[in-house]
Write an enzyme that holds these catalytic residues in place. Structure first.
Site, short mmCIF file in Angstrom:
data_model
loop_
_atom_site.label_atom_id
_atom_site.label_comp_id
_atom_site.label_asym_id
_atom_site.label_seq_id
_atom_site.Cartn_x
_atom_site.Cartn_y
_atom_site.Cartn_z
N GLY A 121 -2.18 -26.63 -18.10
CA GLY A 121 -2.75 -25.95 -19.25
C GLY A 121 -2.05 -24.63 -19.45
CD GLU A 122 -0.87 -19.93 -21.09
OE1 GLU A 122 -1.60 -19.08 -20.53
OE2 GLU A 122 0.37 -19.91 -21.04
CB SER A 123 -1.28 -20.07 -15.53
OG SER A 123 -0.24 -19.32 -16.11
CB CYS B 295 1.95 -27.62 -14.92
SG CYS B 295 3.13 -26.86 -16.03
NE ARG C 95 2.42 -18.10 -17.81
CZ ARG C 95 2.53 -17.34 -18.88
NH1 ARG C 95 3.16 -16.19 -18.83
NH2 ARG C 95 1.98 -17.72 -20.00
CB ILE D 33 4.75 -29.67 -20.47
CG1 ILE D 33 4.83 -31.20 -20.52
CG2 ILE D 33 4.41 -29.10 -21.85
CD1 ILE D 33 3.48 -31.89 -20.70
NE ARG D 34 5.81 -22.49 -23.24
CZ ARG D 34 6.83 -21.62 -23.36
NH1 ARG D 34 8.02 -22.04 -23.73
NH2 ARG D 34 6.65 -20.35 -23.12
CG HIS E 221 1.85 -32.01 -16.46
ND1 HIS E 221 0.68 -31.28 -16.55
CD2 HIS E 221 2.82 -31.21 -16.95
CE1 HIS E 221 0.93 -30.10 -17.09
NE2 HIS E 221 2.22 -30.03 -17.34
CD GLU F 230 -1.58 -33.64 -14.87
OE1 GLU F 230 -0.96 -33.83 -13.80
OE2 GLU F 230 -1.50 -32.59 -15.53
N1 GLN Z 1 3.47 -22.54 -19.28
C1 GLN Z 1 2.13 -22.77 -18.82
C2 GLN Z 1 1.57 -21.54 -18.12
O1 GLN Z 1 2.13 -20.59 -18.00
C3 GLN Z 1 2.01 -23.97 -17.91
C4 GLN Z 1 2.33 -25.21 -18.68
C5 GLN Z 1 1.59 -26.44 -18.23
O2 GLN Z 1 0.63 -26.41 -17.48
N2 GLN Z 1 2.04 -27.54 -18.77
O3 GLN Z 1 0.52 -21.55 -17.67
#
Ligand code: GLN
EC number: 4.3.3.6
Length: 216
Positions: free
Chosen positions: A64-66, A96, A125, A154-155, A195, A197
């Site tokens: 997700g987005e940390s 991630c 990150r 993914i990023r 990921h 999952e």
């Molecule tokens: N770029 C996201 C972050 O900084 C992590 C990306 C992800 O969980 N797919 O949290």
């Protein structure tokens, strides 16, 4: 709520074969982890509050987005309880954003972002940069037989430093990021930059559920 999600209210029953594993459900790809854990024979439980954390034997931190998850951990008063459980030896798996949260040091994050120090590692990150921001590759994963793991990035972060007690489970096999560490384990805590999952390949989740079973 998904009927396959157990919770204390819906009566998750302790059973060594079907460990009760929480999925931190503040933000991110919670459903995908819940589905993977259920397929591996665990009892997934959504964790949004301290009382729910107290009812689980292990915790998955989703992608997700940390920085958003970090903020919500504080808002939901879960930051210190999760840190305390990790210190006490609770098994955990982060993918991630979950890997970023499990780090002891995070580079290129917001100054106010918090982390959980579940693994002695420095994580960068959004490390892969614009050219390979999101990509897939096959990689060898220590301990997993039957061929390489399809890894979806993914990023994603990578791991820049690991402490002495940390086992490297996977690195990027080729390309501009060849050799970068993307899966690690310290004791009962596992983290992947990618990921597992989302691919339908359950081997990483199965390994984690087995680790939880062995810890109970
Ligand atoms: N770029 C996201 C972050 O900084 C992590 C990306 C992800 O969980 N797919 O949290």
């Amino acid at each position: 709520m998904n009927a396959s999600v157990a919770s204390p209210a819906t009566g998750a029953q302790h059973s060594p074969d079907r460990p009760i594993i929480g999925v931190l459900a503040l933000q991110g790809d919670v459903r995908e982890h819940v589905a993977a854990l259920a397929e591996c024979g665990a009892q997934p439980v959504l964790v949004r509050r301290a009382s729910e954390l107290a009812a689980v034997g292990a915790l998955v931190l989703p992608g997700g987005e940390s920085t958003a998850i970090s903020k919500l951990l504080e808002v939901f008063e879960l930051l210190e309880p999760v840190r305390a459980r990790l210190r006490e030896g609770m098994p955990a798996f982060g993918s991630c954003a979950g890997m970023i949260l499990l780090a002891s040091e995070v580079l290129d994050t917001r100054p106010d972002a918090k982390h959980l120090s579940g693994i002695d590692m420095t994580v960068r990150r959004n490390a892969f940069g614009r050219q390979v921001d999101s990509f897939e590759t096959d990689l060898d994963f220590a301990g997993l037989t039957d061929g390489p793991v399809r890894a979806v990035f993914i990023r994603a972060p990578w791991v820049e430093r690991v402490g002495a007690g940390v086992e490297v489970l996977a690195t990027v096999p080729s390309g501009p990021a060849a050799g970068r560490i993307v899966a690690v384990r310290q004791g009962k805590v596992v983290a992947t930059s990618f990921h597992p999952e989302v691919t339908g390949d359950l081997r990483v989740h199965r390994m984690f559920v087995d680790l939880v079973r062995a810890a109970e």
